[in-house]
Write a protein that holds these residues in place. Structure first.
Motif, PDB file in Angstrom:
ATOM      1  N   VAL A  38       0.806  -1.047   0.022  1.00 41.74           N
ATOM      2  CA  VAL A  38      -0.062   0.097   0.085  1.00 41.74           C
ATOM      3  C   VAL A  38       0.956   1.048   0.092  1.00 41.74           C
ATOM      4  O   VAL A  38       0.811   2.177  -0.726  1.00 41.74           O
ATOM      5  CB  VAL A  38      -1.000  -0.002   1.159  1.00 41.74           C
ATOM      6  N   VAL A  42       0.789   4.283  -2.804  1.00 46.50           N
ATOM      7  CA  VAL A  42       0.921   5.951  -2.634  1.00 46.50           C
ATOM      8  C   VAL A  42       2.124   6.489  -3.166  1.00 46.50           C
ATOM      9  O   VAL A  42       1.945   7.538  -3.931  1.00 46.50           O
ATOM     10  CB  VAL A  42       0.504   5.887  -1.141  1.00 46.50           C
ATOM     11  N   ALA A  74      -1.943   8.063   3.693  1.00 48.60           N
ATOM     12  CA  ALA A  74      -3.198   7.459   3.290  1.00 48.60           C
ATOM     13  C   ALA A  74      -3.870   6.880   4.624  1.00 48.60           C
ATOM     14  O   ALA A  74      -3.137   6.802   5.735  1.00 48.60           O
ATOM     15  CB  ALA A  74      -2.917   6.055   2.572  1.00 48.60           C
ATOM     16  N   LEU A  76      -6.311   4.079   6.317  1.00 48.91           N
ATOM     17  CA  LEU A  76      -6.676   2.635   6.191  1.00 48.91           C
ATOM     18  C   LEU A  76      -7.826   2.392   6.916  1.00 48.91           C
ATOM     19  O   LEU A  76      -8.137   2.982   7.884  1.00 48.91           O
ATOM     20  CB  LEU A  76      -5.751   1.873   6.452  1.00 48.91           C
ATOM     21  N   ASP A  81      -7.469  -1.689   4.215  1.00 47.99           N
ATOM     22  CA  ASP A  81      -7.633  -1.188   2.774  1.00 47.99           C
ATOM     23  C   ASP A  81      -7.740   0.394   2.796  1.00 47.99           C
ATOM     24  O   ASP A  81      -8.070   1.072   3.579  1.00 47.99           O
ATOM     25  CB  ASP A  81      -9.066  -1.567   2.265  1.00 47.99           C
ATOM     26  N   VAL A  82      -7.394   0.837   1.531  1.00 49.34           N
ATOM     27  CA  VAL A  82      -7.016   2.391   1.431  1.00 49.34           C
ATOM     28  C   VAL A  82      -8.494   2.946   1.407  1.00 49.34           C
ATOM     29  O   VAL A  82      -9.115   2.609   0.531  1.00 49.34           O
ATOM     30  CB  VAL A  82      -6.363   2.678   0.191  1.00 49.34           C
ATOM     31  N   ILE A  85      -6.570   9.274   0.256  1.00 54.02           N
ATOM     32  CA  ILE A  85      -5.157   9.505   0.149  1.00 54.02           C
ATOM     33  C   ILE A  85      -5.175  10.947  -0.042  1.00 54.02           C
ATOM     34  O   ILE A  85      -5.917  11.563  -0.481  1.00 54.02           O
ATOM     35  CB  ILE A  85      -4.732   9.020  -1.300  1.00 54.02           C
ATOM     36  N   LEU A 119     -10.901   7.344  -4.595  1.00 51.10           N
ATOM     37  CA  LEU A 119      -9.488   7.049  -3.862  1.00 51.10           C
ATOM     38  C   LEU A 119      -8.590   8.089  -4.603  1.00 51.10           C
ATOM     39  O   LEU A 119      -7.194   8.173  -4.290  1.00 51.10           O
ATOM     40  CB  LEU A 119      -8.796   5.650  -4.281  1.00 51.10           C
TER      41      LEU A 119
END
Length: 130
Positions: A38, A42, A74, A76, A81-82, A85, A119
Motif C-alpha cells: 500500500v 501511494v 493514506a 486505512l 484497505d485504502v 489518500i 481514491l
C-alpha cells in the motif's frame, strides 16, 4: 503485446522481489525487507502526479515551478484497505491559481486515472513553499 511486463517472485514468507526491466523492487507486507504494497501504491501515485503537474504546467505556459515536493498520506480502514489518500503539493514558485495545478496533474497522471474515483487524492497546494 503488453505495454508493461514484470516478474514478481517470493522465495518463501511474504516478501516479494519485483523485476521491472533493469530494476528490482523489494516489497514486503511485513515491512522487514521493504515497504508494504500500500505504501508503494501511494508512492507510485505521488511519483506520477508530481511530474504530471510539471508537464501540464509547462504546456499551460507556466514558467519554471522550481522545486516541487509531495507529502502523501493514506488512511486505512479496519481491513487495512485504502480509504483515502491526501497530498500536499509544495511548489517553490508563487502560483496564482493552485487549483489549476491540481487539475493539470489530474488530467495527465496515469495512476490517478487508474484509481477508482473515491481514491483520488485530496490535494492541497502550498505555493512559494521553499
Amino acid at each position: 503485446m503488453n505495454d508493461i511486463s514484470l516478474t514478481t517472485t517470493s522465495e518463501d514468507g511474504f516478501d516479494t522481489q519485483s523485476v521491472i526491466g533493469d530494476f528490482a523492487l523489494a516489497i514486503d507486507p511485513m515491512e522487514e525487507t521493504g515497504p508494504n504494497p500500500v505504501a508503494v501504491l501511494v508512492a507510485d501515485y505521488a511519483s506520477c502526479f508530481l511530474p504530471a503537474v510539471r508537464v501540464g504546467a509547462q504546456k499551460a505556459g507556466y514558467d519554471d515551478l522550481g522545486r516541487m515536493e509531495i507529502n502523501a498520506s493514506a488512511t486505512l480502514d479496519d481491513e487495512d484497505d485504502v480509504e483515502a489518500i491526501e497530498f500536499t503539493l509544495k511548489v517553490e514558485a508563487d502560483v496564482e491559481d493552485p487549483n489549476e495545478l491540481v487539475a493539470l496533474g489530474e488530467e495527465i497522471c496515469h495512476v490517478h486515472a487508474a484509481l477508482r474515483e473515491d481514491l483520488h487524492a485530496d490535494i492541497t497546494v502550498e505555493a512559494d513553499a521553499f
